[in-house]
Design a protein around this motif. Sequence first.
Motif, PDB file in Angstrom:
ATOM      1  N   TYR A   1      36.284   1.493  90.217  1.00  0.00           N
ATOM      2  CA  TYR A   1      35.133   0.614  90.466  1.00  0.00           C
ATOM      3  C   TYR A   1      34.452   0.236  89.158  1.00  0.00           C
ATOM      4  CZ  TYR A   1      34.747   0.695  95.601  1.00  0.00           C
ATOM      5  OH  TYR A   1      34.931   0.489  96.926  1.00  0.00           O
ATOM      6  N   GLY A   2      34.284   1.224  88.280  1.00  0.00           N
ATOM      7  CA  GLY A   2      33.637   0.928  87.010  1.00  0.00           C
ATOM      8  C   GLY A   2      34.401  -0.098  86.201  1.00  0.00           C
TER       9      GLY A   2
ATOM     10  N   MET B   1      30.688  -1.505  79.892  1.00  0.00           N
ATOM     11  CA  MET B   1      29.524  -0.921  80.533  1.00  0.00           C
ATOM     12  C   MET B   1      29.860  -0.272  81.870  1.00  0.00           C
ATOM     13  SD  MET B   1      26.298  -0.446  79.945  1.00  0.00           S
ATOM     14  CE  MET B   1      25.892  -1.704  78.744  1.00  0.00           C
ATOM     15  N   GLY B   2      30.715  -0.919  82.653  1.00  0.00           N
ATOM     16  CA  GLY B   2      31.032  -0.396  83.973  1.00  0.00           C
ATOM     17  C   GLY B   2      31.722   0.945  83.924  1.00  0.00           C
ATOM     18  N   ILE B   3      32.812   1.030  83.177  1.00  0.00           N
ATOM     19  CA  ILE B   3      33.554   2.287  83.115  1.00  0.00           C
ATOM     20  C   ILE B   3      32.761   3.339  82.365  1.00  0.00           C
ATOM     21  CG2 ILE B   3      34.821   1.594  81.027  1.00  0.00           C
ATOM     22  CD1 ILE B   3      36.062   3.773  83.972  1.00  0.00           C
ATOM     23  N   ALA B   4      31.937   2.926  81.385  1.00  0.00           N
ATOM     24  CA  ALA B   4      31.116   3.890  80.654  1.00  0.00           C
ATOM     25  C   ALA B   4      30.081   4.534  81.564  1.00  0.00           C
ATOM     26  CB  ALA B   4      30.423   3.206  79.476  1.00  0.00           C
ATOM     27  N   THR B   5      29.561   3.778  82.533  1.00  0.00           N
ATOM     28  CA  THR B   5      28.624   4.331  83.508  1.00  0.00           C
ATOM     29  C   THR B   5      29.344   5.207  84.525  1.00  0.00           C
ATOM     30  OG1 THR B   5      27.223   2.375  83.271  1.00  0.00           O
ATOM     31  CG2 THR B   5      26.849   3.757  85.208  1.00  0.00           C
ATOM     32  N   ALA B   6      30.562   4.790  84.904  1.00  0.00           N
ATOM     33  CA  ALA B   6      31.285   5.485  85.968  1.00  0.00           C
ATOM     34  C   ALA B   6      31.818   6.837  85.537  1.00  0.00           C
ATOM     35  CB  ALA B   6      32.439   4.604  86.458  1.00  0.00           C
TER      36      ALA B   6
ATOM     37  N   ILE C   1      29.626   9.929  86.031  1.00  0.00           N
ATOM     38  CA  ILE C   1      29.443  10.182  87.471  1.00  0.00           C
ATOM     39  C   ILE C   1      30.694  10.826  88.049  1.00  0.00           C
ATOM     40  CG2 ILE C   1      29.031   9.074  89.697  1.00  0.00           C
ATOM     41  CD1 ILE C   1      27.438   6.928  88.208  1.00  0.00           C
ATOM     42  N   MET C   2      31.870  10.333  87.637  1.00  0.00           N
ATOM     43  CA  MET C   2      33.121  10.935  88.083  1.00  0.00           C
ATOM     44  C   MET C   2      33.209  12.393  87.631  1.00  0.00           C
ATOM     45  SD  MET C   2      37.030   9.762  87.175  1.00  0.00           S
ATOM     46  CE  MET C   2      36.833  10.215  85.443  1.00  0.00           C
ATOM     47  N   LEU C   3      32.818  12.638  86.387  1.00  0.00           N
ATOM     48  CA  LEU C   3      32.879  14.006  85.872  1.00  0.00           C
ATOM     49  C   LEU C   3      31.882  14.914  86.585  1.00  0.00           C
ATOM     50  CD1 LEU C   3      33.303  13.248  82.068  1.00  0.00           C
ATOM     51  CD2 LEU C   3      35.013  14.212  83.619  1.00  0.00           C
TER      52      LEU C   3
END
Length: 498
Positions: free
Chosen positions: A66-67, A402-407, A410-412
């Motif tokens: 999603y990120g 930005m998307g994957i950096a935010t995700a 949260i995943m971790l």
Amino acid sequence: MKASRTSSSPLLPFAMLVLTLILAALDQTILSTALPVIARELRGSWPLAWVFSAYLLAATVVIALYGRLADVLGKKPMLLLAIGLFLAGSLACGASQDVQQLVLARALQGAGGGGLMTLTMLTVPDLFAPEQRGRYQALLGAAYGVSTMFGPLLGGALVEHLSWHWAFWMNVPAAALAWGVLASTLPSKPMAAQASAAEEGRQRTRIDWLGAVLLTAALVLLLLATQHGQLNLPEAVSLWLLLGLGAKFALAFIWRQKRAAQPLLPLSLFARPAYAAVSFIGMATGIALYAAVVFLPQYLQIGLHLSPTGSAWHLLPLMAGITVAAVTSGKLLRAQRPAISVARVACVLMLLSFGLMIGVLRWLPAEPLALSAALLPLGLGLGLLFPIVTVVAQRVSPAQHMGIATAAPIMLRSLGGAAGVALLAALLTRLVKQELTTPGALAHGAADAVTAALGHGLQSVFGCAAVAVLLALIASSWLVQKRPPEGLANDGLLEAAS
């Protein structure tokens, strides 16, 4: 640079973001009190534990995808897709007629819920100016923490007064409302990126699907390993087989990310000290939060014989601490307080809480109110850290990632919670069995022996959780103060030292 804004007040779409995050958080824990009733009413050959695990697996494995897709396709379409999947999964869960249907429906629901946890955080920069974002990220963090705590209470009330079906059907009108409002009020394009238009065009044409497959395989195998004892998997699917295959896929994913032109998770992000720090801190918060939420109610119910609802009420200081501290953290960030100082205070509070819980279990093991009060510093520490992890991760990362950096953090956090709880549960089981099998352990009665063994085992469990927090305290040293670049002077945030 000004953030892209909606034509009207951003408060209405923000309220819908809060609503969707609450729904996703509730569904992580709402079945804890409803599952016994579901077990009585539904038939099926699949283990009931899969109802929990299906949601956890699906929600965790989609976070990174999603990120990345938000970076490539935009946040709004991905958020609406996540809400739609969550809504469809909720309808399917409520209509399930057997355990197999419920497990598959929970996987669909989790595929949407994992996106909600990421995309709500990611959409805030599109609604508010830089100096306001810390405050609203903090409110989202508070909503997540409190909703996770209230899940067992709400599940018990719905089962008692309506039926277990409403634990899922209650999501439908709220999710439909959020979808409609966000579809009409969110900006159609993501926040203006600092990358050139040509680079953005190339970004939109490439997604590392092989990396996504490798990451999904690694996460599924490793998460199945953490749930191995509860899922009654075939004998051929051993714990060591899952761990070995999971490790191989994880290494293959890292190898792929080093060589892919447009990696799913750019490893260069972790070369930034502040980003590596908040990623580890995110994992530690998952371990700390779920160590308290999972094991303390077990002690209150099994050891002190409280009802499920009664034990859930004893988590109120944790809820209150998260709520108050998350709002406070947003204000501190807005006032340009160094994130390193706030993070250190948060970790010290969490260490104090685990120390208090260990002390209560040692000297006041029959006092549930003392255990409940010891949770308050933990809630305060978690509440302070939730917004820091998201806001700092966003501010030290390139706009095009930005998307994957935010995700990723949260995943971790989800991985930390799942893996940490599984390992700590195995430790607790071993310690309790070891104590109960010692000569003379049952001299004062089986019930008292179980309570004592459980209390002694939990001291070690909370000690391990405290070690994770101590490592997070050390990692917070990588959050270093640096003058923000021009254009972000009002952020009051921290950049990684180059």
